[in-house]
Design a protein around this motif. Structure first.
Motif, PDB file in Angstrom:
ATOM      1  N   ARG A 246       0.830  -1.209   0.000  1.00 57.43           N
ATOM      2  CA  ARG A 246       0.000   0.000   0.000  1.00 57.43           C
ATOM      3  C   ARG A 246       0.863   1.258   0.000  1.00 57.43           C
ATOM      4  NH1 ARG A 246      -5.365  -0.481   3.550  1.00 57.43           N
ATOM      5  NH2 ARG A 246      -6.398  -2.061   2.321  1.00 57.43           N
ATOM      6  N   ARG A 247       2.004   1.175   0.665  1.00 54.49           N
ATOM      7  CA  ARG A 247       2.903   2.340   0.662  1.00 54.49           C
ATOM      8  C   ARG A 247       3.367   2.619  -0.773  1.00 54.49           C
ATOM      9  NH1 ARG A 247       8.013   1.531   4.068  1.00 54.49           N
ATOM     10  NH2 ARG A 247       6.542   0.624   5.527  1.00 54.49           N
ATOM     11  N   ARG A 248       3.653   1.508  -1.505  1.00 53.13           N
ATOM     12  CA  ARG A 248       4.097   1.683  -2.887  1.00 53.13           C
ATOM     13  C   ARG A 248       2.943   2.210  -3.763  1.00 53.13           C
ATOM     14  NH1 ARG A 248       6.545  -3.359  -3.971  1.00 53.13           N
ATOM     15  NH2 ARG A 248       7.859  -3.081  -2.165  1.00 53.13           N
ATOM     16  N   GLU A 249       1.742   1.707  -3.454  1.00 48.57           N
ATOM     17  CA  GLU A 249       0.560   2.122  -4.227  1.00 48.57           C
ATOM     18  C   GLU A 249       0.338   3.643  -4.079  1.00 48.57           C
ATOM     19  OE1 GLU A 249      -4.118   0.722  -4.265  1.00 48.57           O
ATOM     20  OE2 GLU A 249      -2.781  -0.028  -2.710  1.00 48.57           O
ATOM     21  N   ILE A 250       0.455   4.108  -2.856  1.00 46.89           N
ATOM     22  CA  ILE A 250       0.207   5.532  -2.607  1.00 46.89           C
ATOM     23  C   ILE A 250       1.363   6.384  -3.163  1.00 46.89           C
ATOM     24  CG2 ILE A 250       1.190   5.980  -0.292  1.00 46.89           C
ATOM     25  CD1 ILE A 250      -1.686   6.863   0.499  1.00 46.89           C
ATOM     26  N   GLN A 251       2.554   5.825  -3.154  1.00 46.54           N
ATOM     27  CA  GLN A 251       3.712   6.516  -3.757  1.00 46.54           C
ATOM     28  C   GLN A 251       3.507   6.625  -5.271  1.00 46.54           C
ATOM     29  OE1 GLN A 251       7.450   4.379  -3.763  1.00 46.54           O
ATOM     30  NE2 GLN A 251       8.654   6.268  -3.717  1.00 46.54           N
TER      31      GLN A 251
END
Ligand code: FES
Length: 606
Positions: A246-251
């Motif tokens: 999710r961190r990568r998705e939001i990035q």
């Protein structure tokens, strides 16, 4: 013993008053005296020589690297390493090339001295030979230009070799700080661009700047695509909780927004993305953590700390920003967990820490930054206002783009100013503030934020505009745009957070409203905010109207200044240590104070 010392620069007799411990390099720039440098004060170029009247001035190891024994005995030192502890006098040679100036910040003339430099050179083809010989030629060219600290990678040497074979020995080296970014065929020194970005929670604004002239070639804004993961920073951090995916998705969402901006700005300016060699990004700490893929959880829970607070510097290709792959993407430092690089940029652009005037700075946004003070001391905090002022959670809210109502006058007739004069499609922040203030002025809105019913004001000339939409009381601004009671409550909540922050800072600094010399209203729509309406809503304290100045996006201006001048950036580096940060989230009585700040002062009038 006073903390302020005087530095007198000869032969002009310019006097710079600075805090004890400041370097001569910084002191010179406070009086607009350009001292030669190519390393930006890092102590690696040896060009910032000045001669002190006192030859016994402290000698540092780096002085010995660049200066002879005779020079040291004559009082020569490197200005960027020489920290002043008492009043001093020194002679500063003029740089060979005086930089051009550009206007940035709040009408400030900024000398254009970017960290990115282009160096056209002629390589001797017949002497190119093996890799180390070619590298030696590059190294000598850099050293001759005072850029000897630049790191030469094998990839760049290979690039130079490929160009030699195809185009001959005329090439241009592009350097950013200590990074030799690339080698280009021919003399490309006239094509050098940078990108300033204000990465807001709701709105992202980009500015494409010519780094040879300081001219802004194109400016554009977009909604942050992260909005689908939450309207404010807390909900976005919550979304990433414990999940790398999710961190990568939001990035990726924010990178998509930025890359879209890059494409559009490049098109508008007729500049190839590959000729953008530096990006300066400002934003609140959460936004910059999420952009860099760093865990932002510690920001959202007590004791509210950031994972990093210093300037960051990464390669564009490592981040995924579609400018030159080796371009440097850099940020400014943070003041606190919720007052970040955008606040540093804004405070610098408005000279809040340099002015003797006591000023209040309010940067209106989803995360609203507030600062109060003068050269004697500055307090800052951040208020969680939510996205209302950027059109978020407002029924017909939108950015200030074509079709947005940005000014409202409730007279006979009702007058609406619309961006590009189009048919009204929605309402942006400045329109929203003025519409609510106007409803109060004409007596259709109570200070409690309650919209009156038609039967309460049957003779009012605007009574036919009081309607009911989806079971909610509303005021019809145009055929397609209404302002509902819920919209007004959203603005009220946002305003409550901001005025609580202002009250806390006034108290912390021991300042009375009547002692304020100026109130600065900033934000991506800041220059469009009507000061009288802002005061009527309680978004700013009740000072005389002429003291309220709407100044626009100061965070972006700060980013531009850092991009245009490594000296300006160096000044910004010292801002966090000079600001006292108040963490509102940690105040046990925040909610009680907030509730007392919810009502609108409202100014009724003819
Ligand atoms: Fe480069 Fe001082 S050594 S500025």
């Amino acid at each position: 013993m006073t903390d302020v010392v005087q530095v007198t620069f000869l032969p002009e007799q310019l006097v710079s008053e600075v805090s004890r411990g400041t370097t001569l390099f910084v002191a010179a720039h406070w009086v607009d005296l350009p001292i030669d440098s190519t390393c930006g004060g890092a102590g690696t170029c040896g060009r910032c020589r000045v001669r002190l009247s006192n030859p016994d001035f402290t000698i540092r190891a780096v002085d010995r690297e660049w200066l002879t024994r005779v020079e040291l005995s004559e009082g020569w030192r490197l200005a960027c390493r020489a920290e002043v502890e008492e009043d001093v006098e020194c002679w500063a040679p003029k740089p060979l090339r005086m930089p051009v100036s550009a206007i940035a910040g709040r009408g400030r003339a900024v000398k254009v001295e970017p960290a990115v430099k282009k160096l056209p050179i002629e390589l001797e083809i017949e002497r190119a030979g093996p890799r180390d010989v070619l590298e030696a030629q590059l190294r000598k060219a850099l050293a001759d230009a005072g850029l000897g600290s630049a790191v030469i990678t094998p990839q760049v040497v290979q690039q130079a070799r490929d160009l030699l074979a195809e185009f001959g020995g005329s090439i241009t080296l592009t350097i950013c700080g200590e990074h030799l970014l690339c080698v280009e065929a021919g003399d490309t020194s006239g094509r050098c661009f940078g990108l300033a970005i204000d990465l807001g929670t709701t709105t992202v604004v980009g500015s494409l700047v010519d780094l040879t002239t300081g001219e802004v070639l194109a400016e554009r804004s977009h909604l942050n695509r992260q909005a689908v993961f939450g309207a404010d920073v807390i909900s976005r951090v919550a979304y990433t909780s414990g999940s790398e995916t999710r961190r990568r998705e939001i990035q990726n969402a924010v990178l998509e927004t930025l890359n879209q901006l890059v494409i559009e700005l490049s098109d508008m300016a007729g500049v190839a993305e590959g000729q953008v060699y530096q990006a300066m990004v400002v934003g609140n700490p959460t936004m910059l953590h999420l952009l860099l893929g760093v865990d932002a959880q510690p920001i959202a829970r007590a004791p509210f700390v950031t994972t990093f607070d210093e300037e960051q510097d990464v390669a564009a290709s490592d981040l995924g920003l579609a400018i030159h792959p080796q371009a440097r993407v850099q940020t400014l430092p943070f003041i606190g967990a919720y007052a970040g690089a955008d606040t540093v940029g804004g405070l610098h652009a408005t000279d809040l820490l340099r002015s003797e005037q006591r000023r209040l700075f309010v940067d209106v946004g989803t995360n609203s930054e507030i600062a109060l003070g003068s050269s004697e001391g500055v307090w800052a905090c951040s208020a969680p206002a939510g996205p209302a002022f950027e059109g978020g959670r407002i029924r017909d809210g939108m950015m200030a783009s074509a079709g947005a109502i940005y000014r409202v006058a409730l007279g006979d007739p009702v007058e609406l100013d619309v961006v590009y004069g189009d048919v009204p499609r929605g309402i942006c922040g400045s329109g929203l503030i003025q519409a609510i203030a106007e409803l109060g002025r004409v007596g259709l809105l109570e200070p409690s934020g309650r919209l009156r019913r038609p039967e309460e004001v049957p003779d009012h000339p605007l009574v036919s505009r009081l309607v009911e939409i989806d079971g909610m009381r509303a005021f019809r601004l145009s055929h397609d745009v209404v302002l509902t009671q819920v919209d007004i409550r959203e603005v009220q909540a946002a305003k409550g957070a901001i005025s609580t922050g202002i009250a806390v800072l006034l108290e912390s600094a021991g300042t009375r409203i009547e002692d304020l010399d100026e109130v600065i209203l900033a934000g991506s729509f800041g220059s469009a905010i009507d000061p009288a309406s802002a005061r009527s809503l309680g978004l700013v304290p009740g000072v005389e109207l002429e003291k309220i100045q709407s100044v626009g996006n100061t965070a972006l201006e700060g980013a531009k200044m850092a991009l245009l001048s490594f000296r300006e950036r160096q000044r910004m580096h010292g801002i966090p240590s000079r600001v006292r940060y108040v963490e509102l989230s940690a105040m046990p009585d925040f909610n009680d104070r907030y509730l007392t700040e919810l009502s609108f002062p409202l100014e009724e009038g003819p």
